[in-house]
Scaffold this motif. Structure first.
Motif, mmCIF file in Angstrom:
data_model
loop_
_atom_site.group_PDB
_atom_site.id
_atom_site.type_symbol
_atom_site.label_atom_id
_atom_site.label_comp_id
_atom_site.label_asym_id
_atom_site.label_seq_id
_atom_site.Cartn_x
_atom_site.Cartn_y
_atom_site.Cartn_z
ATOM 1 N N ASP A 183 0.769 -1.204 0.001
ATOM 2 C CA ASP A 183 0.135 0.073 0.192
ATOM 3 C C ASP A 183 0.813 1.166 0.051
ATOM 4 O O ASP A 183 0.672 2.193 -0.825
ATOM 5 C CB ASP A 183 -0.890 0.071 1.214
ATOM 6 N N VAL B 293 2.730 1.692 -3.428
ATOM 7 C CA VAL B 293 1.677 2.502 -4.419
ATOM 8 C C VAL B 293 1.454 3.754 -4.202
ATOM 9 O O VAL B 293 1.438 4.631 -5.047
ATOM 10 C CB VAL B 293 0.529 1.573 -4.644
ATOM 11 N N GLU B 294 1.242 4.216 -2.849
ATOM 12 C CA GLU B 294 0.793 5.476 -2.414
ATOM 13 C C GLU B 294 1.940 6.435 -2.703
ATOM 14 O O GLU B 294 1.615 7.609 -3.171
ATOM 15 C CB GLU B 294 0.327 5.623 -0.784
ATOM 16 N N ARG C 171 0.625 1.836 -10.129
ATOM 17 C CA ARG C 171 -0.652 1.310 -9.853
ATOM 18 C C ARG C 171 -0.838 -0.009 -10.637
ATOM 19 O O ARG C 171 -1.406 -1.147 -10.377
ATOM 20 C CB ARG C 171 -2.006 2.091 -9.956
ATOM 21 N N GLU D 201 0.404 -3.035 -9.052
ATOM 22 C CA GLU D 201 0.093 -3.395 -7.782
ATOM 23 C C GLU D 201 -0.189 -4.778 -7.484
ATOM 24 O O GLU D 201 0.357 -5.597 -6.653
ATOM 25 C CB GLU D 201 -1.172 -2.310 -7.045
#
Length: 336
Positions: free
Chosen positions: A283, A286-287, A293, A296
């Protein structure tokens, strides 16, 4: 033999030992002063400029202490052209072991032209010491360092990437097989403002809680002689990481592996990583925009299929041909 005579002999022996020790201290301190002056002359012959406001040898009777007052070092352009000043530089050794010296840095370090002409930073800390152990031939056998509460203040030029470090501990030794074994541990490493991308700082924070590594550099002499990385690689040199750990925000990772360099002097190798919480780390990656994304799901699938152990999920981290990969996902490139 009278009682008075019995008392005089021990007193005379003590006085004799004191005189002999004092004579040894005077002779040894003279040799130490000569050695420091020869070291300065040797560095100046190599292109360095070294000035100071006084060289003092003291510490009698408990130790030998070398003090350089207001030392000022200027490196030649071939070695970076940096300019460093201190209030005091001291080194201490015990009288029975002149092969082991503890070097302490007094006052703030003012470093100019460290990255580019006109740059200037000031480094302060509550404790800054280096331990050096020499062989009978004068070569460094072991080295250690302790730095605490380091703070970097930028007075001119671009700031360095690190703003402060709570603690840095380092120890290293060269073994009989020409390998440099080193242990490095740092805590509370804070990035300077603007160094991290906003998304990265939001996902991970600006402070790494812990980073440590136990490693060995094989064929150390090939790297130490001239600092030629390609010659070191051609001699079979490698960086063997026995254990490493990183705690930074949602990332808690441990691992081990081996690295060398490729023909372009870029790192090339592989780490076997153990990730405590792969979902939370995915998480955050990706953030932060480190993992696109569209990749991911591939990262999550790799984490789901990877072996699990008491320390977490095992994932390979690779650097090859300049690319950086975590599992099957390309994170970026070294020159990006």
């Amino acid at each position: 033999m009278t009682m008075r005579t019995k008392l005089l002999w021990p007193i005379a022996a003590i006085i004799g030992l004191f005189v002999l020790y004092s004579a040894y201290w005077v002779v040894a301190s003279g040799q130490i002063r000569k050695g420091v002056n020869e070291w300065i002359a040797d560095k100046e012959n190599a292109g360095y400029q070294i000035d100071h406001a006084g060289l003092h040898i003291g510490g009698y009777p408990y130790r030998f202490q070398i003090r350089l007052v207001e030392p000022h070092f200027r490196a030649p352009q071939s070695d970076g052209g940096w300019d460093a000043r201190l209030q005091e530089l001291s080194a201490n050794a015990m009288p029975h072991d002149l092969s082991h010296w503890i070097v302490a840095f007094g006052g703030p370090l003012l470093l100019e032209d460290y990255a580019s002409e006109g740059s200037m930073i000031e480094v302060t800390g509550s404790d800054a010491r280096i331990s050096l152990v020499y062989s009978v031939t004068g070569e460094t056998e072991r080295v250690g360092a302790e730095f605490r509460d380091l703070v970097v203040t930028t007075h001119a030029g671009s700031p360095p990437d690190i703003r402060s470090v709570d603690e840095l501990l380092m120890s290293g030794a060269v073994d009989e097989e020409d390998g440099l074994r080193m242990r490095l541990a740092v805590s509370g490493v804070r990035a300077a403002p603007g160094v991290l991308e906003p998304d990265v700082e939001r996902a991970f924070g600006d402070t790494a809680r812990t980073a440590r590594v136990d490693l060995e550099v094989t064929h150390w002499s090939a790297l130490a002689d001239g600092a030629n990385a390609i010659a070191w690689r051609d001699a079979g040199g490698a960086l063997q990481i026995a254990d490493a750990e990183l705690e930074w925000g949602p990332a808690h990772i441990t691992g081990n592996g081996d690295f060398t360099i490729d023909s372009l002097a870029r790192p090339d190798g592989r780490l076997s990583l153990r990730v405590t919480d792969p979902d939370t780390l995915a998480d955050a990656l990706v953030e932060a925009g480190i993992v696109p994304r569209e990749n991911e799901q591939a990262l999550r699938l790799a984490a789901m299929l990877a072996p699990r152990g008491p320390d977490g999920v095992a994932l390979p981290f690779r650097i090859h041909d300049g690319g950086i990969y975590l599992g099957p996902v390309r994170l970026g490139a070294i020159d990006e």
